[in-house]
Design an enzyme around this catalytic site. Structure first.
Site, PDB file in Angstrom:
ATOM      1  N   ARG A  41       0.836  -1.206   0.000  1.00 31.86           N
ATOM      2  CA  ARG A  41       0.000   0.000   0.000  1.00 31.86           C
ATOM      3  C   ARG A  41       0.868   1.252   0.000  1.00 31.86           C
ATOM      4  NH1 ARG A  41      -4.350   1.519   4.793  1.00 31.86           N
ATOM      5  NH2 ARG A  41      -5.477   3.139   3.699  1.00 31.86           N
ATOM      6  N   ASP A  63      -5.076   4.994  13.956  1.00 33.16           N
ATOM      7  CA  ASP A  63      -4.154   5.407  12.912  1.00 33.16           C
ATOM      8  C   ASP A  63      -4.670   6.676  12.252  1.00 33.16           C
ATOM      9  OD1 ASP A  63      -6.286   4.618  11.348  1.00 33.16           O
ATOM     10  OD2 ASP A  63      -5.249   2.959  10.381  1.00 33.16           O
TER      11      ASP A  63
END
Length: 543
Positions: free
Chosen positions: A156, A438
């Site tokens: 990613r 996050d």
């Protein structure tokens, strides 16, 4: 091309990654697509301005109706190693070598190797993380299965909004995603393909089919440059933006030779409503800790539409990440309670037809794999076409009812402050109240605080208005509570700096589009770069 010298302690890794051939490849990749990256970012600004000026809401595009109406097209089937994606490990920043190795040794189907949401993109972290992927792909970690047997790597790269400060190409900082993608493909693409284990990617924060089209052009160019067969690269697009939810078929169509499906999550997607429409009273999002979950109509509609769209086109549909952490004692009531909560929410996704989802806690891998085996048959649920679904624009845009609680406001402040503090310490995620947080949870947290101030929302508890003064006072209070957990004067200082930066973000007149962009361009962050090895002064080496 100009490249900053290596961070202290990563000289060998730097030499491996930044070979002359790799730098020439990166230079050509970035030079070829740099202007188009700028164009898609300008398109975002233009589209937001058009929505603001007109007061319109998004709808399915008239100009691409023919793509949606054509029942014949399908994405190419994915390779065998991607056909079963029941449980992936999410948010794994590969610079964390210990966790990365444990993930490679785990029974998970895949690993979301995350240079985006769960990662803080310091120069040290990017080089360390990309080099760790290199080591995994080339079987250089001891006691780790060969790459053909280990969980499949779903790489990613950073999203379009991020730049790499340490590389200049033709006088401009390099786009972060091209830096990450280029190095990963150059060093690992061919080996992954030879081992029938990639190269596979996640694409973050795609907002339109035009952005998918650009990624597809990048894939085609890269495969030709590296001598790989067309269609070797497979990518899962994360539908993290409300505008992209109206273009899911078009996104699949643009990537149909390279598609590994679409992914739905909760917090970045919810935050995108504030990003695009937060100044409109009709889109006031209630307290996420009390009123926002995947069972709410707007999120359930989005998940149902994503599954229907993917399966109709032969693409895999994956769900979000379970962020809860299991307590250490498997015999405790707390353990049973957390497992029951995760099971209930993930069963909702399985019954909606998803083909897989992510967990953060490695201890959740086997229980969730068992859940799939219990409630599904075969490698995936592509046979579930969800013909019962008929999602309208109104379904996607219906805000849940509910208000704002003092608990929710303080929780959002705490998550926002702790995330910024983590970034100042070179980390992209942290743990708070039994779960991992996050940039996605930081986005929704700071978005809600900004929006509640903007609309002068009232607290359910005592009818106080969410104002600048209240948020400032609560931020001081929350920071004082959090600082009691800090073990050093240095950590307390970081926390107080983070609190100041959080207030700066939530009190702005205009909404900063991405907190990660804001931080990545902020002097306070750029000058901290701790506690990793200190980087040398930025004199430049040239190619």
């Amino acid at each position: 091309m100009e490249v900053c010298p290596p961070p202290s302690g990563l000289e060998a890794e730097y030499e491996t990654l930044f070979s002359t051939d790799a730098l020439l490849f990166l230079q050509e990749l970035i030079s070829t697509f740099d202007e188009e990256v700028d164009q898609v970012l300008r398109l975002r600004v233009s589209r937001k301005a058009q929505l603001d000026l007109s007061g319109d809401v998004p709808n399915f595009l008239e100009s691409t109706r023919h793509i949606r109406k054509d029942a014949a097209w399908r994405v190419l089937p994915v390779p065998p190693r991607l056909q079963q994606r029941h449980v992936d490990i999410g948010d794994l920043a590969p610079c964390d070598t210990q966790r990365f190795v444990k993930a490679l040794q785990s029974p998970a189907q895949g690993i979301q190797v995350d240079f985006d949401d769960g990662n803080c993109p310091t120069y040290y972290n990017q080089i360390k993380g990309i080099h760790n992927v290199f080591k995994a792909v080339h079987n250089q970690f001891p006691d780790v299965p060969a790459i053909s047997q280990a969980p499949v790597l779903m790489l990613r790269p950073r999203a379009w909004n991020m730049v790499e400060h340490n590389m200049m190409v033709k006088g401009k900082e390099a786009p972060g995603p091209l830096f990450d993608f280029g190095l990963l493909m150059f060093h690992c693409g061919k080996t992954l393909l030879e081992n029938k284990s990639g190269p596979f990617f996640y694409l973050s924060k795609v907002e339109s089919f035009m952005e998918a089209r650009l990624w597809n052009k990048i894939f085609v160019w890269t495969q030709l440059q590296l001598g790989l067969p067309l269609g070797s690269i497979k990518a899962t697009v994360l539908i993290e933006n409300v505008l992209a939810a109206f273009e899911m078929e078009e996104i699949l169509y643009e990537l149909r030779e390279h598609s590994a499906g679409l992914n739905c999550g909760i917090w970045d997607y919810s935050a995108s409503f504030v990003n695009k429409f937060g100044h409109r009273p009709a889109f006031l999002l209630p307290d996420r800790s009390k009123y926002v979950n995947m069972e709410k109509h707007f999120l359930r509609s989005y998940m149902d539409l994503l599954v229907q769209t993917c399966h109709r086109r032969g693409a895999l549909a994956t769900g979000g990440m379970a962020a809860l952490l299991l307590p250490h004692d498997p015999l405790s009531d707390a353990y049973a309670s957390v497992l029951a909560k995760v099971t209930r929410l993930k069963l909702l996704e399985i019954k909606a037809g998803v083909d897989g989802f992510m967990v953060y806690d490695l201890s959740l891998i086997r229980p969730m794999q068992k859940l799939f085996k219990l409630h599904t048959e075969g490698d995936n649920q592509l046979h579930l076409l969800r013909d019962d679904v008929a999602v309208t624009p109104e379904d996607l845009l219906s805000m849940p009812s509910g208000g704002v609680t003092l608990h929710g406001l303080k929780y959002n402040i705490a998550v926002g402050v702790l995330f910024i503090s983590a970034w100042l310490c070179g980390k992209g995620h942290f743990f708070y109240r039994g779960q991992v947080e996050d940039s996605a949870t930081a986005e929704i947290s700071r978005s809600q605080v900004w929006q509640w101030i903007r609309h002068q929302a009232e607290l359910e508890d005592d009818s106080r208005v969410v104002s600048r003064r209240l948020v400032t006072d609560l931020t001081k209070e929350v920071t004082a509570e959090l600082s009691t957990r800090s073990r050093s004067v240095w950590a307390k200082q970081k926390l107080h700096t983070a609190a100041d930066m959080f207030l700066e973000v939530v009190l702005k007149r205009d909404f900063p589009e991405f907190i990660t962009t804001y931080l990545n361009l902020d002097h306070t962050f750029l000058s901290s770069k701790s506690p990793g090895p200190v980087e040398p002064a930025p004199h430049q080496s040239k190619l």
